[in-house]
Design a protein around this motif. Structure first.
Motif, mmCIF file in Angstrom:
data_model
loop_
_atom_site.group_PDB
_atom_site.id
_atom_site.type_symbol
_atom_site.label_atom_id
_atom_site.label_comp_id
_atom_site.label_asym_id
_atom_site.label_seq_id
_atom_site.Cartn_x
_atom_site.Cartn_y
_atom_site.Cartn_z
ATOM 1 N N THR A 35 49.997 36.660 41.541
ATOM 2 C CA THR A 35 48.914 35.766 41.049
ATOM 3 C C THR A 35 49.252 35.172 39.714
ATOM 4 O OG1 THR A 35 47.195 37.469 40.514
ATOM 5 C CG2 THR A 35 47.406 36.210 42.740
ATOM 6 N N GLY A 36 49.972 36.281 38.832
ATOM 7 C CA GLY A 36 50.232 36.063 37.472
ATOM 8 C C GLY A 36 51.397 35.287 36.875
ATOM 9 N N GLN A 37 52.062 34.886 38.222
ATOM 10 C CA GLN A 37 53.596 34.048 37.862
ATOM 11 C C GLN A 37 53.247 32.739 37.295
ATOM 12 O OE1 GLN A 37 55.448 34.193 41.825
ATOM 13 N NE2 GLN A 37 56.470 36.275 41.119
ATOM 14 N N ALA A 38 53.802 32.408 36.337
ATOM 15 C CA ALA A 38 53.609 30.956 35.553
ATOM 16 C C ALA A 38 53.794 29.968 36.627
ATOM 17 C CB ALA A 38 54.650 30.897 34.580
ATOM 18 N N GLY A 39 52.507 28.894 36.836
ATOM 19 C CA GLY A 39 52.464 27.957 37.479
ATOM 20 C C GLY A 39 52.365 28.436 39.058
ATOM 21 N N SER A 40 52.208 29.524 39.533
ATOM 22 C CA SER A 40 51.996 30.038 40.848
ATOM 23 C C SER A 40 50.568 29.722 41.473
ATOM 24 C CB SER A 40 51.879 31.620 40.890
ATOM 25 O OG SER A 40 51.562 31.922 42.230
ATOM 26 N N GLY A 41 51.085 29.003 42.264
ATOM 27 C CA GLY A 41 49.632 28.329 43.132
ATOM 28 C C GLY A 41 49.467 29.316 44.430
ATOM 29 N N THR A 42 50.157 30.351 44.582
ATOM 30 C CA THR A 42 49.880 31.090 45.783
ATOM 31 C C THR A 42 48.651 32.060 45.501
ATOM 32 O OG1 THR A 42 52.412 31.368 46.022
ATOM 33 C CG2 THR A 42 51.005 33.244 47.096
ATOM 34 N N ARG A 43 47.917 31.936 46.936
ATOM 35 C CA ARG A 43 47.122 32.650 47.013
ATOM 36 C C ARG A 43 47.128 33.901 47.747
ATOM 37 N NH1 ARG A 43 42.200 30.630 44.529
ATOM 38 N NH2 ARG A 43 41.040 30.829 46.299
ATOM 39 N N VAL A 44 46.399 35.160 47.263
ATOM 40 C CA VAL A 44 46.506 36.296 47.979
ATOM 41 C C VAL A 44 45.353 36.645 48.849
ATOM 42 C CG1 VAL A 44 47.148 38.905 48.024
ATOM 43 C CG2 VAL A 44 48.317 37.217 46.230
ATOM 44 N N LEU A 45 45.585 36.843 50.344
ATOM 45 C CA LEU A 45 44.481 37.190 51.030
ATOM 46 C C LEU A 45 44.718 38.945 51.314
ATOM 47 C CD1 LEU A 45 42.054 36.989 52.907
ATOM 48 C CD2 LEU A 45 43.588 36.310 54.758
ATOM 49 N N VAL A 46 43.991 39.728 51.034
ATOM 50 C CA VAL A 46 44.099 41.087 51.133
ATOM 51 C C VAL A 46 43.432 41.719 52.545
ATOM 52 C CG1 VAL A 46 43.315 43.655 50.543
ATOM 53 C CG2 VAL A 46 44.191 41.791 48.739
ATOM 54 N N LEU A 47 44.290 42.488 53.110
ATOM 55 C CA LEU A 47 43.930 43.057 54.453
ATOM 56 C C LEU A 47 43.730 44.538 54.421
ATOM 57 C CD1 LEU A 47 46.269 41.575 57.335
ATOM 58 C CD2 LEU A 47 43.938 40.716 56.660
ATOM 59 N N THR A 48 42.726 45.076 55.012
ATOM 60 C CA THR A 48 42.254 46.391 54.636
ATOM 61 C C THR A 48 41.787 47.103 55.931
ATOM 62 O OG1 THR A 48 40.907 48.036 53.332
ATOM 63 C CG2 THR A 48 39.814 45.970 53.761
ATOM 64 N N THR A 49 41.840 48.334 56.100
ATOM 65 C CA THR A 49 41.708 49.009 57.221
ATOM 66 C C THR A 49 40.064 49.507 57.265
ATOM 67 O OG1 THR A 49 43.706 49.860 57.408
ATOM 68 C CG2 THR A 49 42.200 50.966 58.718
ATOM 69 N N PHE A 50 39.502 49.946 55.779
ATOM 70 C CA PHE A 50 38.301 50.365 55.637
ATOM 71 C C PHE A 50 37.365 49.334 55.106
ATOM 72 C CE2 PHE A 50 41.461 53.680 55.381
ATOM 73 C CZ PHE A 50 41.154 54.633 56.526
ATOM 74 N N ASP A 51 36.282 49.192 55.519
ATOM 75 C CA ASP A 51 35.236 48.249 54.989
ATOM 76 C C ASP A 51 34.868 48.647 53.747
ATOM 77 O OD1 ASP A 51 33.602 50.251 55.557
ATOM 78 O OD2 ASP A 51 32.098 49.211 56.769
ATOM 79 N N LEU A 52 34.884 49.751 53.131
ATOM 80 C CA LEU A 52 34.501 50.206 51.930
ATOM 81 C C LEU A 52 35.599 50.790 51.251
ATOM 82 C CD1 LEU A 52 30.861 51.472 52.250
ATOM 83 C CD2 LEU A 52 31.585 49.463 51.093
ATOM 84 N N ASP A 53 37.026 50.062 51.477
ATOM 85 C CA ASP A 53 38.114 50.513 50.579
ATOM 86 C C ASP A 53 38.080 50.536 49.018
ATOM 87 O OD1 ASP A 53 40.599 50.918 49.674
ATOM 88 O OD2 ASP A 53 41.507 50.273 51.390
ATOM 89 N N GLU A 54 38.213 51.658 48.223
ATOM 90 C CA GLU A 54 37.989 51.641 47.011
ATOM 91 C C GLU A 54 38.988 50.924 46.157
ATOM 92 O OE1 GLU A 54 39.558 55.478 45.046
ATOM 93 O OE2 GLU A 54 40.219 56.149 47.291
ATOM 94 N N TYR A 55 40.317 50.544 46.910
ATOM 95 C CA TYR A 55 41.016 49.678 45.965
ATOM 96 C C TYR A 55 40.730 48.170 46.312
ATOM 97 C CZ TYR A 55 43.773 54.085 46.239
ATOM 98 O OH TYR A 55 43.861 55.420 46.254
ATOM 99 N N VAL A 56 39.980 47.881 47.111
ATOM 100 C CA VAL A 56 39.711 46.378 47.680
ATOM 101 C C VAL A 56 39.060 45.623 46.310
ATOM 102 C CG1 VAL A 56 38.523 44.628 48.872
ATOM 103 C CG2 VAL A 56 39.338 46.651 49.871
#
Length: 227
Positions: A71-92
């Protein structure tokens, strides 16, 4: 217009399954896969996908840092959708702060995944589910941004008008532009204009960061209301 998707997951079976699920949906094309975060960053630069479906726990480079770089790449229009196993994942929460447009549980159906891809590709944040709002609110409460000052109840955020502050609250609650327009009894185009001004004034990338800002500043509380 076809949505181009890159899938990043360290498990081959998961990559293959997601490729099949998304590839079978109309208007979505899986243009590549990556087995770790470093490869995801390289592939995103080469393939320029509209959406990267990103796992968090991966070798070489984790999904959080990969998200930040993509997302930090110059001019990037790419969006990121994160997948996680746990509904309260500390990293989300950290992934959202890194620039992810939203997150979805891996147990979601193929239809839900496809809809999530369409939502983030369209420029919206995937913040509608109650689970998402609760997660972001909780981690915003536990990990406030340095220097973030709690907002006074009913007081506009510094630099925003009262109406823009109200729109920001609704964004943090997970409402779409159309839903905000109905609540505030204004035209949807008016809401879109307000959101654009909010992002510009606060120096934020998208609705997801706006929602995180609202929680971190204390404007919206973990309980779901104004601070």
């Amino acid at each position: 217009m076809t949505i181009r998707v890159l899938i990043a997951d360290d498990q081959a079976m998961v990559r293959e399954a997601l490729s099949v699920l998304l590839g079978a949906r109309p208007g979505i094309e899986v243009v590549g896969t990556a087995e770790d975060g470093a490869r995801a960053v390289v592939s995103a630069g080469e393939l320029v996908p509209d959406v990267v479906v990103m796992d968090i726990r991966m070798p070489v480079l984790d999904g959080i840092e990969a998200t930040r770089r993509i997302t930090g790449q110059a001019g990037s229009g790419t969006r990121v959708l994160v997948l996680t196993t746990f509904d309260l994942d500390e990293y989300v929460y950290e992934a959202l702060r890194a620039g992810a447009a939203g997150f979805l549980l891996k147990e979601a159906s193929g239809g839900e995944l496809a809809e999530a891809v369409r939502v983030v590709a369209g420029g919206d944040a995937l913040l509608s589910p109650e689970l998402t709002r609760r997660l972001i609110a909780e981690f915003a409460r536990l990990s406030p941004a340095p220097g973030a000052a709690p907002a006074r109840e009913g007081a506009p955020v510094t630099g925003l008008t009262a109406r823009e502050t109200e729109v920001l609250v609704r964004v943090a609650e997970g409402l779409s532009n159309a839903e905000i327009a109905r609540v505030l009894v204004v035209a949807e185009e008016t809401v879109k204009t307000h959101v654009g001004r909010i992002l510009h004034k606060l120096g934020l990338r998208d609705r997801t960061q706006a929602a995180v800002f609202a929680f971190e500043s204390g404007l919206v509380t973990p309980g779901g209301g104004r601070g």
